[in-house]
Scaffold this motif. Structure first.
Motif, PDB file in Angstrom:
ATOM      1  N   LYS A 244      -1.713   8.778  -1.755  1.00 45.74           N
ATOM      2  CA  LYS A 244      -2.911   8.558  -2.588  1.00 45.74           C
ATOM      3  C   LYS A 244      -2.984   7.079  -2.998  1.00 45.74           C
ATOM      4  CE  LYS A 244      -5.053  10.046  -6.861  1.00 45.74           C
ATOM      5  NZ  LYS A 244      -4.702  10.362  -8.245  1.00 45.74           N
ATOM      6  N   LEU A 245      -1.804   6.506  -3.236  1.00 44.10           N
ATOM      7  CA  LEU A 245      -1.743   5.082  -3.609  1.00 44.10           C
ATOM      8  C   LEU A 245      -1.960   4.203  -2.373  1.00 44.10           C
ATOM      9  CD1 LEU A 245      -1.126   2.739  -5.507  1.00 44.10           C
ATOM     10  CD2 LEU A 245       1.312   3.357  -5.374  1.00 44.10           C
ATOM     11  N   VAL A 246      -1.316   4.574  -1.254  1.00 50.52           N
ATOM     12  CA  VAL A 246      -1.478   3.795  -0.012  1.00 50.52           C
ATOM     13  C   VAL A 246      -2.956   3.696   0.381  1.00 50.52           C
ATOM     14  CG1 VAL A 246      -0.985   3.874   2.481  1.00 50.52           C
ATOM     15  CG2 VAL A 246       0.853   4.250   0.834  1.00 50.52           C
ATOM     16  N   ASP A 247      -3.696   4.787   0.145  1.00 53.16           N
ATOM     17  CA  ASP A 247      -5.117   4.813   0.555  1.00 53.16           C
ATOM     18  C   ASP A 247      -5.980   3.798  -0.200  1.00 53.16           C
ATOM     19  OD1 ASP A 247      -5.204   8.408   1.180  1.00 53.16           O
ATOM     20  OD2 ASP A 247      -4.764   6.701   2.507  1.00 53.16           O
ATOM     21  N   VAL A 248      -5.565   3.408  -1.420  1.00 51.89           N
ATOM     22  CA  VAL A 248      -6.387   2.444  -2.160  1.00 51.89           C
ATOM     23  C   VAL A 248      -5.909   1.001  -1.983  1.00 51.89           C
ATOM     24  CG1 VAL A 248      -7.010   4.177  -3.908  1.00 51.89           C
ATOM     25  CG2 VAL A 248      -5.141   2.574  -4.379  1.00 51.89           C
ATOM     26  N   LEU A 249      -4.762   0.785  -1.338  1.00 48.02           N
ATOM     27  CA  LEU A 249      -4.230  -0.586  -1.219  1.00 48.02           C
ATOM     28  C   LEU A 249      -5.198  -1.563  -0.518  1.00 48.02           C
ATOM     29  CD1 LEU A 249      -0.386  -0.110  -0.684  1.00 48.02           C
ATOM     30  CD2 LEU A 249      -1.683  -0.524  -2.787  1.00 48.02           C
ATOM     31  N   PRO A 250      -5.932  -1.118   0.502  1.00 44.75           N
ATOM     32  CA  PRO A 250      -6.876  -2.073   1.111  1.00 44.75           C
ATOM     33  C   PRO A 250      -7.899  -2.624   0.112  1.00 44.75           C
ATOM     34  CG  PRO A 250      -6.545  -0.207   2.562  1.00 44.75           C
ATOM     35  CD  PRO A 250      -5.866   0.149   1.273  1.00 44.75           C
ATOM     36  N   ALA A 251      -8.131  -1.880  -0.976  1.00 46.77           N
ATOM     37  CA  ALA A 251      -9.099  -2.344  -1.995  1.00 46.77           C
ATOM     38  C   ALA A 251      -8.498  -3.445  -2.868  1.00 46.77           C
ATOM     39  CB  ALA A 251      -9.545  -1.168  -2.860  1.00 46.77           C
ATOM     40  N   VAL A 252      -7.192  -3.631  -2.822  1.00 47.83           N
ATOM     41  CA  VAL A 252      -6.543  -4.702  -3.609  1.00 47.83           C
ATOM     42  C   VAL A 252      -5.779  -5.644  -2.690  1.00 47.83           C
ATOM     43  CG1 VAL A 252      -6.420  -3.477  -5.830  1.00 47.83           C
ATOM     44  CG2 VAL A 252      -4.567  -3.183  -4.139  1.00 47.83           C
ATOM     45  N   ARG A 253      -6.372  -5.913  -1.534  1.00 45.15           N
ATOM     46  CA  ARG A 253      -5.698  -6.730  -0.510  1.00 45.15           C
ATOM     47  C   ARG A 253      -5.381  -8.129  -1.041  1.00 45.15           C
ATOM     48  NH1 ARG A 253      -7.368  -9.108   4.792  1.00 45.15           N
ATOM     49  NH2 ARG A 253      -5.421  -9.043   6.006  1.00 45.15           N
ATOM     50  N   HIS A 254      -6.316  -8.702  -1.787  1.00 45.47           N
ATOM     51  CA  HIS A 254      -6.152 -10.084  -2.260  1.00 45.47           C
ATOM     52  C   HIS A 254      -5.618 -10.155  -3.678  1.00 45.47           C
ATOM     53  CE1 HIS A 254      -9.034 -10.879   1.089  1.00 45.47           C
ATOM     54  NE2 HIS A 254      -8.229 -11.922   1.226  1.00 45.47           N
ATOM     55  N   LYS A 255      -4.940 -11.262  -3.974  1.00 48.80           N
ATOM     56  CA  LYS A 255      -4.440 -11.547  -5.318  1.00 48.80           C
ATOM     57  C   LYS A 255      -5.588 -11.465  -6.314  1.00 48.80           C
ATOM     58  CE  LYS A 255      -2.490 -15.342  -7.996  1.00 48.80           C
ATOM     59  NZ  LYS A 255      -2.294 -16.799  -8.021  1.00 48.80           N
ATOM     60  N   ASP A 256      -5.323 -10.905  -7.501  1.00 50.90           N
ATOM     61  CA  ASP A 256      -6.289 -10.781  -8.607  1.00 50.90           C
ATOM     62  C   ASP A 256      -7.312  -9.687  -8.369  1.00 50.90           C
ATOM     63  OD1 ASP A 256      -6.244 -14.371  -9.021  1.00 50.90           O
ATOM     64  OD2 ASP A 256      -4.980 -12.813  -9.923  1.00 50.90           O
ATOM     65  N   SER A 257      -7.190  -8.899  -7.313  1.00 49.03           N
ATOM     66  CA  SER A 257      -8.135  -7.786  -7.156  1.00 49.03           C
ATOM     67  C   SER A 257      -7.601  -6.554  -7.898  1.00 49.03           C
ATOM     68  CB  SER A 257      -8.362  -7.477  -5.674  1.00 49.03           C
ATOM     69  OG  SER A 257      -7.133  -7.412  -4.995  1.00 49.03           O
ATOM     70  N   VAL A 258      -8.533  -5.745  -8.386  1.00 50.18           N
ATOM     71  CA  VAL A 258      -8.195  -4.556  -9.202  1.00 50.18           C
ATOM     72  C   VAL A 258      -9.048  -3.391  -8.715  1.00 50.18           C
ATOM     73  CG1 VAL A 258      -8.053  -3.672 -11.563  1.00 50.18           C
ATOM     74  CG2 VAL A 258      -7.980  -6.123 -11.166  1.00 50.18           C
ATOM     75  N   VAL A 259      -8.505  -2.213  -8.751  1.00 47.65           N
ATOM     76  CA  VAL A 259      -9.307  -1.037  -8.422  1.00 47.65           C
ATOM     77  C   VAL A 259      -8.925   0.071  -9.398  1.00 47.65           C
ATOM     78  CG1 VAL A 259      -7.635  -0.109  -6.729  1.00 47.65           C
ATOM     79  CG2 VAL A 259     -10.068   0.488  -6.555  1.00 47.65           C
ATOM     80  N   GLU A 260      -9.944   0.873  -9.802  1.00 49.02           N
ATOM     81  CA  GLU A 260      -9.648   1.974 -10.719  1.00 49.02           C
ATOM     82  C   GLU A 260      -8.768   2.989  -9.995  1.00 49.02           C
ATOM     83  OE1 GLU A 260     -12.736   4.809 -11.773  1.00 49.02           O
ATOM     84  OE2 GLU A 260     -12.151   4.645 -13.876  1.00 49.02           O
ATOM     85  N   PHE A 261      -7.779   3.528 -10.715  1.00 50.44           N
ATOM     86  CA  PHE A 261      -6.855   4.486 -10.106  1.00 50.44           C
ATOM     87  C   PHE A 261      -6.417   5.439 -11.210  1.00 50.44           C
ATOM     88  CE2 PHE A 261      -4.349   5.821  -6.622  1.00 50.44           C
ATOM     89  CZ  PHE A 261      -3.043   6.045  -7.015  1.00 50.44           C
ATOM     90  N   THR A 262      -6.758   6.712 -11.068  1.00 48.67           N
ATOM     91  CA  THR A 262      -6.505   7.645 -12.181  1.00 48.67           C
ATOM     92  C   THR A 262      -5.757   8.894 -11.719  1.00 48.67           C
ATOM     93  OG1 THR A 262      -8.621   8.692 -11.716  1.00 48.67           O
ATOM     94  CG2 THR A 262      -8.611   6.935 -13.382  1.00 48.67           C
ATOM     95  N   ARG A 263      -5.255   9.608 -12.719  1.00 51.29           N
ATOM     96  CA  ARG A 263      -4.607  10.901 -12.505  1.00 51.29           C
ATOM     97  C   ARG A 263      -3.521  10.831 -11.427  1.00 51.29           C
ATOM     98  NH1 ARG A 263      -9.613  11.776 -12.800  1.00 51.29           N
ATOM     99  NH2 ARG A 263      -9.873  12.292 -10.597  1.00 51.29           N
ATOM    100  N   PHE A 264      -2.639   9.855 -11.569  1.00 51.78           N
ATOM    101  CA  PHE A 264      -1.507   9.749 -10.645  1.00 51.78           C
ATOM    102  C   PHE A 264      -0.217   9.987 -11.433  1.00 51.78           C
ATOM    103  CE2 PHE A 264       0.476   8.760  -6.694  1.00 51.78           C
ATOM    104  CZ  PHE A 264       1.698   8.202  -7.027  1.00 51.78           C
ATOM    105  N   ASP A 265       0.549  10.977 -11.011  1.00 56.04           N
ATOM    106  CA  ASP A 265       1.790  11.323 -11.701  1.00 56.04           C
ATOM    107  C   ASP A 265       2.948  10.591 -11.038  1.00 56.04           C
ATOM    108  OD1 ASP A 265       3.702  14.389 -12.365  1.00 56.04           O
ATOM    109  OD2 ASP A 265       3.970  12.278 -12.954  1.00 56.04           O
ATOM    110  N   PRO A 266       3.500   9.563 -11.710  1.00 54.99           N
ATOM    111  CA  PRO A 266       4.559   8.764 -11.082  1.00 54.99           C
ATOM    112  C   PRO A 266       5.851   9.556 -10.874  1.00 54.99           C
ATOM    113  CG  PRO A 266       4.241   8.085 -13.367  1.00 54.99           C
ATOM    114  CD  PRO A 266       3.179   9.097 -13.071  1.00 54.99           C
TER     115      PRO A 266
END
Ligand code: 7QY
Ligand code: ZN
Length: 263
Positions: free
Chosen positions: A159-181
């Motif tokens: 679930k985390l790997v799938d959003v990594l392309p959205a934060v490819r560059h330094k200083d990029s942020v993406v909303e990410f919720t309901r993740f149980d570490p």
């Protein structure tokens, strides 16, 4: 307020060497864990992580790693027990990895390197009101380290790997919720080593009680390859640099004892 957005890491070279040892540092991290020199501590209590997935807020590329940040304004996601006397609040987790599967972890076990290492960062909310205070205090922080090895695909991590392309560059942020570490912890969290250490990036504060899991978790080669698709550099920079080898060189033990929760 999330802990990690409060600190700005100095511009870090990929193979961040930094000062070999912080000035006057005698409890620096990471270290090699020489298993035969560890000392069993019968007083360790069971480790009890209690994480609420609803406190998960975003993923951020800070130019050194990618951080999954948690709302740390309440004691909803905490770590207690093990070597810890107080309650520690989860504020973020992140990873360190190599350009190849041959290396990437910060800690080693009898010199064995792992392809990557997970750090779950917590601060002492019994003693301090804010992360910033805790980070400057001896034992203000507790970091759980988990080794990653190449094997089966880790469904929770995907679930985390799938959003990594959205934060490819330094200083990029993406909303990410309901993740149980907790899904990133190994099956056995009763077997771990613990020692007094430091942050592994500036300001290298000697504030960390380290809790290193003996059992690694398995992730697939392809999942780790997505980590390596991230960039140290921001979208504006001409030369793009792959985010790999974001680990610190090992530091002298300086007489410290590494304690174990198991015989
Ligand atoms: C000013 O506060 C800071 C600065 C840096 C880090 C990140 C370091 S510390 C670790 O375990 N791994 C890392 O990359 C931090 O994390 C708690 C807190
Ligand atoms: Zn780390």
């Amino acid at each position: 307020t999330v802990c990690s957005s409060k600190y700005v890491l100095s511009a870090l070279h990929p193979m961040w060497q930094g000062p070999l040892v912080a000035p006057g540092g005698n409890r620096q991290s990471p270290i090699d864990i020489q298993v035969r020199k560890t000392v069993f501590d019968p007083h360790f209590k069971p480790l009890s992580p209690e994480y609420d997935p609803r406190t998960c807020s975003q993923v951020w590329n800070n130019g050194y790693s990618f951080l999954v940040e948690y709302d740390d304004t309440t004691d909803k996601s905490t770590l207690k027990g093990g070597p810890l006397e107080d309650t520690f609040r989860l504020c973020q987790f992140h990873f360190h990895w190599g350009e190849s599967n041959a290396w990437g972890s910060e800690h080693t076990v009898d010199r064995r390197l792992f392809p990557a290492e997970l750090h779950l960062v917590h601060w002492n909310s019994d003693k301090y009101k804010l992360f910033e205070e805790a980070v400057m205090e001896e034992n203000g922080l507790a970091v759980i380290g988990v080794f990653l090895k190449i094997g089966n695909r880790h469904e929770g991590l995907q679930k985390l790997v799938d959003v990594l392309p959205a934060v490819r560059h330094k200083d990029s942020v993406v909303e990410f919720t309901r993740f149980d570490p907790a899904c990133l912890l190994p099956a056995n969290i009763d077997d771990y080593w613990s020692y007094a250490g430091s942050l592994t990036t500036p300001p290298l504060s000697e504030a960390v009680t380290w809790i290193i899991m003996k059992q690694p978790i398995e992730v697939s080669h392809d999942q780790l390859a997505v980590f390596r698709s991230l960039l140290f550099t921001s979208a504006e920079e001409e030369v793009q640099k792959s985010m790999v080898n974001n680990f610190r060189v090992q530091q002298p033990l300086k007489g410290r004892t590494v304690r174990s929760s198991f015989t």
